[in-house]
Design a protein around this motif. Structure first.
Motif, PDB file in Angstrom:
ATOM      1  N   ILE A 192       3.825  -1.191   4.666  1.00  9.09           N
ATOM      2  CA  ILE A 192       2.694  -1.262   5.268  1.00  9.09           C
ATOM      3  C   ILE A 192       2.144  -0.127   6.539  1.00  9.09           C
ATOM      4  N   GLY A 193       3.498  -0.112   7.229  1.00 13.83           N
ATOM      5  CA  GLY A 193       3.422   1.002   8.353  1.00 13.83           C
ATOM      6  C   GLY A 193       3.494   2.190   7.755  1.00 13.83           C
ATOM      7  N   ILE A 194       4.181   2.736   7.114  1.00 14.53           N
ATOM      8  CA  ILE A 194       3.900   4.188   6.290  1.00 14.53           C
ATOM      9  C   ILE A 194       2.549   4.280   5.669  1.00 14.53           C
ATOM     10  N   PHE A 195       2.036   3.132   4.952  1.00 14.00           N
ATOM     11  CA  PHE A 195       0.478   3.566   4.552  1.00 14.00           C
ATOM     12  C   PHE A 195      -0.445   3.559   5.700  1.00 14.00           C
ATOM     13  N   HIS A 196      -0.041   2.776   6.672  1.00 15.55           N
ATOM     14  CA  HIS A 196      -1.072   2.820   7.948  1.00 15.55           C
ATOM     15  C   HIS A 196      -0.729   4.338   8.570  1.00 15.55           C
ATOM     16  N   ILE A 197       0.158   5.144   8.115  1.00 16.44           N
ATOM     17  CA  ILE A 197       0.017   6.447   8.737  1.00 16.44           C
ATOM     18  C   ILE A 197      -0.568   7.500   7.600  1.00 16.44           C
ATOM     19  N   SER A 215       0.361  -2.851   0.399  1.00 20.29           N
ATOM     20  CA  SER A 215       0.280  -2.152   1.667  1.00 20.29           C
ATOM     21  C   SER A 215      -1.116  -1.430   1.400  1.00 20.29           C
ATOM     22  N   LEU A 216      -1.322  -0.697   0.109  1.00 24.28           N
ATOM     23  CA  LEU A 216      -2.473   0.063   0.036  1.00 24.28           C
ATOM     24  C   LEU A 216      -3.738  -0.556   0.170  1.00 24.28           C
ATOM     25  N   THR A 217      -3.974  -1.956  -0.348  1.00 29.26           N
ATOM     26  CA  THR A 217      -4.702  -2.889  -0.181  1.00 29.26           C
ATOM     27  C   THR A 217      -5.188  -2.734   1.632  1.00 29.26           C
ATOM     28  N   VAL A 218      -4.204  -3.247   2.442  1.00 31.11           N
ATOM     29  CA  VAL A 218      -4.626  -3.360   3.791  1.00 31.11           C
ATOM     30  C   VAL A 218      -4.732  -2.175   4.670  1.00 31.11           C
ATOM     31  N   ILE A 238       4.665 -11.279  -4.411  1.00 38.99           N
ATOM     32  CA  ILE A 238       5.447 -10.159  -4.102  1.00 38.99           C
ATOM     33  C   ILE A 238       6.754 -10.191  -4.775  1.00 38.99           C
ATOM     34  N   GLN A 239       6.904  -9.652  -5.794  1.00 40.30           N
ATOM     35  CA  GLN A 239       8.001  -9.734  -6.524  1.00 40.30           C
ATOM     36  C   GLN A 239       8.637  -8.208  -7.196  1.00 40.30           C
ATOM     37  N   SER A 240       7.991  -7.423  -6.825  1.00 46.24           N
ATOM     38  CA  SER A 240       8.463  -6.019  -7.178  1.00 46.24           C
ATOM     39  C   SER A 240       7.921  -4.944  -6.307  1.00 46.24           C
ATOM     40  N   ILE A 241       8.358  -3.627  -6.340  1.00 45.78           N
ATOM     41  CA  ILE A 241       8.057  -2.519  -5.314  1.00 45.78           C
ATOM     42  C   ILE A 241       6.482  -2.169  -5.708  1.00 45.78           C
ATOM     43  N   THR A 242       6.105  -2.258  -6.896  1.00 51.45           N
ATOM     44  CA  THR A 242       4.803  -2.116  -7.418  1.00 51.45           C
ATOM     45  C   THR A 242       4.000  -3.062  -6.594  1.00 51.45           C
ATOM     46  N   SER A 243       4.142  -4.260  -6.512  1.00 57.14           N
ATOM     47  CA  SER A 243       3.265  -5.323  -5.672  1.00 57.14           C
ATOM     48  C   SER A 243       3.285  -4.997  -4.180  1.00 57.14           C
ATOM     49  N   LEU A 257      -0.757  11.026  17.967  1.00 56.64           N
ATOM     50  CA  LEU A 257      -0.934   9.496  18.497  1.00 56.64           C
ATOM     51  C   LEU A 257      -1.657   8.742  17.600  1.00 56.64           C
ATOM     52  N   ALA A 258      -2.718   9.022  16.970  1.00 55.18           N
ATOM     53  CA  ALA A 258      -3.653   8.400  16.453  1.00 55.18           C
ATOM     54  C   ALA A 258      -2.547   7.560  15.157  1.00 55.18           C
ATOM     55  N   ILE A 259      -2.119   8.757  14.368  1.00 59.56           N
ATOM     56  CA  ILE A 259      -1.316   8.076  13.136  1.00 59.56           C
ATOM     57  C   ILE A 259      -0.098   7.481  13.394  1.00 59.56           C
ATOM     58  N   LEU A 260       0.589   7.766  14.465  1.00 64.08           N
ATOM     59  CA  LEU A 260       1.720   7.028  14.965  1.00 64.08           C
ATOM     60  C   LEU A 260       1.497   5.467  15.307  1.00 64.08           C
ATOM     61  N   LEU A 261       0.545   5.434  16.219  1.00 63.70           N
ATOM     62  CA  LEU A 261       0.101   4.068  16.680  1.00 63.70           C
ATOM     63  C   LEU A 261      -0.450   3.161  15.469  1.00 63.70           C
ATOM     64  N   PHE A 262      -1.429   3.747  14.640  1.00 61.37           N
ATOM     65  CA  PHE A 262      -1.707   3.130  13.457  1.00 61.37           C
ATOM     66  C   PHE A 262      -0.713   2.635  12.659  1.00 61.37           C
ATOM     67  N   GLY A 263       0.510   3.406  12.476  1.00 63.81           N
ATOM     68  CA  GLY A 263       1.741   3.041  11.620  1.00 63.81           C
ATOM     69  C   GLY A 263       2.464   1.910  12.295  1.00 63.81           C
ATOM     70  N   PHE A 264       2.566   2.295  13.407  1.00 65.64           N
ATOM     71  CA  PHE A 264       3.712   1.310  14.290  1.00 65.64           C
ATOM     72  C   PHE A 264       2.810   0.163  14.599  1.00 65.64           C
ATOM     73  N   VAL A 265       1.632   0.059  14.835  1.00 64.27           N
ATOM     74  CA  VAL A 265       1.026  -1.370  15.151  1.00 64.27           C
ATOM     75  C   VAL A 265       0.693  -1.989  13.540  1.00 64.27           C
ATOM     76  N   GLY A 266       0.412  -1.126  12.659  1.00 70.17           N
ATOM     77  CA  GLY A 266       0.195  -1.993  11.361  1.00 70.17           C
ATOM     78  C   GLY A 266       1.612  -2.579  10.782  1.00 70.17           C
ATOM     79  N   MET A 267       2.602  -1.907  10.829  1.00 72.69           N
ATOM     80  CA  MET A 267       4.036  -2.402  10.660  1.00 72.69           C
ATOM     81  C   MET A 267       4.198  -3.958  11.542  1.00 72.69           C
ATOM     82  N   ILE A 268       3.939  -3.681  12.858  1.00 75.56           N
ATOM     83  CA  ILE A 268       4.430  -4.828  13.802  1.00 75.56           C
ATOM     84  C   ILE A 268       3.415  -6.011  13.472  1.00 75.56           C
ATOM     85  N   MET A 269       2.228  -5.786  13.247  1.00 73.09           N
ATOM     86  CA  MET A 269       1.312  -6.798  12.959  1.00 73.09           C
ATOM     87  C   MET A 269       1.604  -7.388  11.322  1.00 73.09           C
TER      88      MET A 269
END
Length: 186
Positions: free
Chosen positions: A49-54, A115-118, A105-110, A138-150
């Protein structure tokens, strides 16, 4: 390292947007976490999710920069309007009481699809930010970090609390986006 007032303002604004966008991952994470998934799965899902939020806001920011060159005069109002629309859409979905289907959530595809959905909202927010003069890194790093943490917090808390907490989180996220967007409209 000293920051000027406009730099602090940008950091605070981007942090609020990141938190608002992360509320969707938090909310969905609670629902998935209620299945008592393993800590390893929590880590995998959160990192994805953090990667997709970047990636998603980066794509949006690039498109926004391109559009910003075309519509310079109204770019700020369009960006603010998009943030308001995104926040209102989050609130409307909550008011419809649309229950999410059970997610397995049973596979990497799921994991990638979750991650894409959120992260789709992050694309729209990135598009809005691309219309403003904002710090891309700053924007993309914050989005990725905060998305991952949340996402991690939601997945972990979901093991202990009910679905109601996730719905309140999404409502708060929608309100934050509306308030920030309306700031640019006036």
């Amino acid at each position: 390292m000293d920051f000027t007032m406009p730099q602090w303002g940008q950091i605070i604004t981007l942090t609020f947007i990141a938190i608002a966008l992360g509320m969707d991952a938090f909310s969905l994470g609670i629902g998935v976490g209620m299945k008592r998934i393993s800590l390893r799965k929590i880590t995998t899902i959160s990192l994805t999710i953090g990667i997709f939020h970047i990636i998603m806001p980066l794509i949006g920011i690039i498109i926004g920069h391109l559009l910003g060159n075309v519509i310079k005069e109204i770019a700020v109002m369009v960006g603010g309007g998009m943030l308001c629309f995104l926040g209102m859409n989050m609130l409307i979905q909550l008011l419809k009481h649309k229950e999410r289907d059970s997610i397995h959530i049973q596979s990497i595809t799921s994991v990638v699809l979750l991650s894409l959905t959120v992260s789709v909202d992050s694309l729209s927010a990135g598009l809005s930010l691309g219309l403003f003069a904002s710090d891309l890194v700053l924007a993309i790093l914050l989005f990725g970090f905060v998305g991952m943490i949340m996402a991690a917090m939601g997945l972990y808390l979901g093991r202990f609390v009910g679905y109601w907490l996730g719905r309140y989180g999404e409502a708060i996220g929608g309100i934050i986006l509306i308030l920030l967007g309306s700031k640019f409209l006036w």
